[in-house]
Design an enzyme around this catalytic site. Structure first.
Site, PDB file in Angstrom:
ATOM      1  N   ARG A  21      12.957   7.023  -3.062  1.00 31.74           N
ATOM      2  CA  ARG A  21      14.079   7.102  -2.121  1.00 31.74           C
ATOM      3  C   ARG A  21      14.593   5.711  -1.777  1.00 31.74           C
ATOM      4  NH1 ARG A  21      11.607  11.484   2.187  1.00 31.74           N
ATOM      5  NH2 ARG A  21      12.163  13.397   1.060  1.00 31.74           N
ATOM      6  N   SER A  38       0.525  13.569 -15.296  1.00 29.37           N
ATOM      7  CA  SER A  38      -0.722  13.879 -15.993  1.00 29.37           C
ATOM      8  C   SER A  38      -0.581  15.248 -16.623  1.00 29.37           C
ATOM      9  CB  SER A  38      -1.894  13.887 -15.013  1.00 29.37           C
ATOM     10  OG  SER A  38      -3.058  14.441 -15.627  1.00 29.37           O
ATOM     11  N   LYS A  87       0.333  16.003  -9.321  1.00 28.47           N
ATOM     12  CA  LYS A  87       1.081  15.639 -10.521  1.00 28.47           C
ATOM     13  C   LYS A  87       2.146  16.681 -10.857  1.00 28.47           C
ATOM     14  CE  LYS A  87      -0.901  11.731 -11.225  1.00 28.47           C
ATOM     15  NZ  LYS A  87      -0.119  10.471 -11.046  1.00 28.47           N
ATOM     16  N   TYR A 101      -5.584  17.177  -7.427  1.00 20.59           N
ATOM     17  CA  TYR A 101      -4.999  16.154  -8.295  1.00 20.59           C
ATOM     18  C   TYR A 101      -3.930  16.784  -9.191  1.00 20.59           C
ATOM     19  CZ  TYR A 101      -4.537  12.398 -11.685  1.00 20.59           C
ATOM     20  OH  TYR A 101      -4.027  11.421 -12.497  1.00 20.59           O
ATOM     21  N   THR A 132      -9.493   4.707 -18.641  1.00 21.52           N
ATOM     22  CA  THR A 132      -9.304   3.971 -17.399  1.00 21.52           C
ATOM     23  C   THR A 132     -10.401   4.361 -16.403  1.00 21.52           C
ATOM     24  OG1 THR A 132      -7.895   5.684 -16.413  1.00 21.52           O
ATOM     25  CG2 THR A 132      -6.807   3.972 -17.727  1.00 21.52           C
ATOM     26  N   ASP A 145       0.839  -1.193   0.000  1.00 20.48           N
ATOM     27  CA  ASP A 145       0.000   0.000   0.000  1.00 20.48           C
ATOM     28  C   ASP A 145       0.873   1.242   0.000  1.00 20.48           C
ATOM     29  OD1 ASP A 145      -1.846   1.990   0.323  1.00 20.48           O
ATOM     30  OD2 ASP A 145      -2.766   1.182   2.136  1.00 20.48           O
TER      31      ASP A 145
END
Length: 253
Positions: free
Chosen positions: A128, A145, A163, A159, A194, A65
């Site tokens: 990292r 995006s 990005k 959002y 999608t 996750d």
């Protein structure tokens, strides 16, 4: 392109569905062994792994996750333990929370904050963890995006911000890792077919008006974007780094 990635090991985050799955299969077609990470879709992850193995390469899936920053190091360690090394990292995993305006008094701050946690902090944590383990001459590709630099409609501020943040970060680590010939780039697709983009556009989008923003008046295909990732992962892109590449049919020009 042939088997230009033969002998390479790639990790595609969020690889159990949508664009991530398409990228994973494309890298396998190019000869790479591929690991995908995923959050919850066990059946979908198993299916993608089976599709990858059909290309005659090694494959595995790891449940991880990205919202849990402590999961980044175990993810990278698991890839290296299972495959011996890591050559290509595709930071594809992300979530979207859209529709509310920034001045909405009912703004669901927890939902929007989780978007920053996954899309930015999660991607940074994985990068990292991978940076010191990547082979010299390796590749890091962020799936951004077009909304990171061009916002044609309302309700996507957070959002878009997540990005956009990846762009500056990618440029910085391109500087850091350049002496090891590791390239770092951001690929910015526009609208894709999608589930995530359905959430961005809403249930009843004005598709005609939206497509009118694009000189090439259609959505990109998952395969087109996966092809671009394959190119950036390969030897022909060895001198391309710190770049943000738009793949949105000309939207925003």
């Amino acid at each position: 392109m042939g088997k230009i990635l033969k002998g390479k090991v790639a990790l595609v985050t969020g690889g159990s569905r949508g664009l991530g799955a398409a990228i994973a299969v494309k890298l396998a077609k190019l000869g790479a062994d591929v690991v995908i990470s995923y959050v919850s879709s066990d059946d979908k992850a198993t299916y993608v792994v089976e599709e990858i193995r059909k290309e005659g390469v090694k494959a595995n899936s790891i449940k991880s996750d990205q919202a849990d920053l402590s999961s980044a190091k175990p993810l990278i360690d698991s890839v290296i333990a299972g495959f011996g090394k890591l050559d290509i990292l595709v930071n594809n995993a992300g979530i979207t929370a859209q529709g509310q305006m920034v001045d909405d008094p009912e703004l669901d701050e927890d939902k929007y904050n989780s978007q920053w946690q996954v899309n930015v902090m999660g991607a940074i944590a994985i990068t990292r963890a991978a940076a010191s383990k990547l082979t010299d001459g390796g590749r890091i590709i962020f799936i951004g995006s077009l909304l990171g630099q061009y916002v044609p409609f309302r309700g996507v501020a957070d959002y878009a911000g997540t990005k956009s943040a990846l762009v500056g970060y990618a440029k910085g680590i391109a500087r850091d890792l350049g002496p090891r010939n590791i390239t770092v780039n951001v690929l910015q697709p526009g609208a894709l077919p999608t589930d995530m983009n359905k959430e961005v556009l809403g249930e009843n989008p004005d598709l005609d008006s939206f497509l009118d923003l694009h000189p090439i008046r259609r959505f990109a295909t998952l395969e087109e974007v996966a092809e671009a990732v394959g190119f950036l992962s390969g030897p022909s892109a060895s001198y391309i780094t710190g770049e943000t590449i738009n793949m949105a049919g000309g939207a925003g020009i």
